[in-house]
Design a protein around this motif. Sequence first.
Motif, mmCIF file in Angstrom:
data_model
loop_
_atom_site.group_PDB
_atom_site.id
_atom_site.type_symbol
_atom_site.label_atom_id
_atom_site.label_comp_id
_atom_site.label_asym_id
_atom_site.label_seq_id
_atom_site.Cartn_x
_atom_site.Cartn_y
_atom_site.Cartn_z
ATOM 1 N N THR A 1 -69.080 -19.051 -18.672
ATOM 2 C CA THR A 1 -68.453 -19.380 -17.190
ATOM 3 C C THR A 1 -68.300 -17.776 -16.789
ATOM 4 O OG1 THR A 1 -67.437 -21.362 -17.709
ATOM 5 C CG2 THR A 1 -66.720 -20.237 -15.524
ATOM 6 N N LEU A 2 -68.535 -17.685 -15.429
ATOM 7 C CA LEU A 2 -68.121 -16.349 -15.041
ATOM 8 C C LEU A 2 -67.108 -16.278 -13.823
ATOM 9 C CD1 LEU A 2 -68.832 -13.259 -14.056
ATOM 10 C CD2 LEU A 2 -70.437 -14.246 -12.239
ATOM 11 N N TYR A 3 -65.949 -15.412 -13.699
ATOM 12 C CA TYR A 3 -65.110 -15.646 -12.913
ATOM 13 C C TYR A 3 -65.287 -14.325 -12.083
ATOM 14 C CZ TYR A 3 -62.821 -19.720 -14.888
ATOM 15 O OH TYR A 3 -62.327 -21.207 -15.230
ATOM 16 N N LEU A 4 -65.538 -14.193 -10.801
ATOM 17 C CA LEU A 4 -65.715 -12.771 -10.060
ATOM 18 C C LEU A 4 -64.349 -12.953 -9.120
ATOM 19 C CD1 LEU A 4 -67.246 -10.295 -9.388
ATOM 20 C CD2 LEU A 4 -68.632 -11.879 -7.515
ATOM 21 N N HIS A 5 -63.720 -12.016 -9.076
ATOM 22 C CA HIS A 5 -62.627 -11.747 -8.431
ATOM 23 C C HIS A 5 -62.465 -10.765 -7.357
ATOM 24 C CE1 HIS A 5 -57.738 -11.782 -8.962
ATOM 25 N NE2 HIS A 5 -57.932 -11.619 -7.699
ATOM 26 N N LEU A 6 -62.632 -11.340 -6.248
ATOM 27 C CA LEU A 6 -62.634 -10.440 -5.167
ATOM 28 C C LEU A 6 -61.608 -10.647 -4.010
ATOM 29 C CD1 LEU A 6 -66.709 -11.254 -4.569
ATOM 30 C CD2 LEU A 6 -65.464 -9.093 -5.500
ATOM 31 N N ASP A 7 -61.592 -10.005 -2.754
ATOM 32 C CA ASP A 7 -60.840 -10.179 -1.670
ATOM 33 C C ASP A 7 -61.613 -10.436 -0.604
ATOM 34 O OD1 ASP A 7 -61.810 -7.847 -0.264
ATOM 35 O OD2 ASP A 7 -60.257 -6.721 -0.748
ATOM 36 N N TYR A 8 -61.023 -10.878 0.562
ATOM 37 C CA TYR A 8 -61.401 -11.607 1.593
ATOM 38 C C TYR A 8 -62.612 -10.877 2.417
ATOM 39 C CZ TYR A 8 -58.666 -8.384 4.663
ATOM 40 O OH TYR A 8 -58.068 -7.588 5.242
ATOM 41 N N ARG A 9 -62.531 -9.574 1.988
ATOM 42 C CA ARG A 9 -63.628 -8.711 2.778
ATOM 43 C C ARG A 9 -64.983 -9.057 2.175
ATOM 44 N NH1 ARG A 9 -59.048 -5.212 3.191
ATOM 45 N NH2 ARG A 9 -59.339 -4.690 0.850
#
Length: 299
Positions: A116-124
């Motif tokens: 599994t990949l978890y890609l952590h970003l913000d709302y932009r």
Amino acid sequence: MSEPAPAAPPAALWRPDGPSTVVHADNLDVVTGLPSGAFQLIYLDPPFNTGRAQARRRTTAVRTEAGAGSVIGFQGRSYERIKGDLLSYDDRFEDYWGFLEPRLIEAWRLLTDSGTLYLHLDYRESHYAKVLLDALFGREAFLNEIVWAYDYGAKAKNRWPAKHDTILVYVKNPGGYYFDSAAVDREPYMAPGLVTPEKAELGKLPTDVWWHTIVSPTGREKTGYPTQKPEGVLRRIVQASSREDDWVLDFFAGSGTTGAVAAGLGRRFLLVDSSADAIAVMRARFADDVRFEGPPRGA
């Protein structure tokens, strides 16, 4: 800041029975030399739109499905169409795509079949990345959009204050991925009076909205690294999507929270970061049984 000196050849940085390792290098230089299917869990928390110049690299990838032969590229014509649509939509997106695309291609290649990949970003950036990941992994590989909500910092007066991050979750094989909800720490019910005392005592499984504070400026976790993520958020990820002795990979290691949580749960890890400050924080954070590769101390 000077560029990190070349680390050991990528093939020498990792082996299935090797120790947990931290590498001081550009992550793309490292991960392109790692063997396919080596990691059960990959967590990415990349920087975006920081004003830094990013080198654009062109990557040719071969995606292989078990029993389905080889398919050149990702999703065929649809992949190229989506890429073109995004580039025409936002004139800043080309640099973003050029930075993110090759790393996500490598993440897909490096995952085990159950990974599994978890890609952590913000709302932009999360909405762009969702379309990008649908093209690369396939829409059927989308598992969750996790919202990490917190309440700290300044509050805007002319709009709804932005107090959440987005974590996009994609699996390598939609028909055979690993997920263990029973292993995840439970949390209190928001309205315990609406459930039985037994359920209230046990707590509930987290949903796709995670209420969790940021790293406390005075707490035990604080390392001084500016973008440090709380262990509680990473703990849920590692518990749910990996087993003991599995390998966990973090391309943008920062303060090393992914490794700290993985080690505490009996997993092994490979962390990569190009920042000398990040490496210094991780040297202070980890015990002597973690191997460091890259420039020597003081370099």
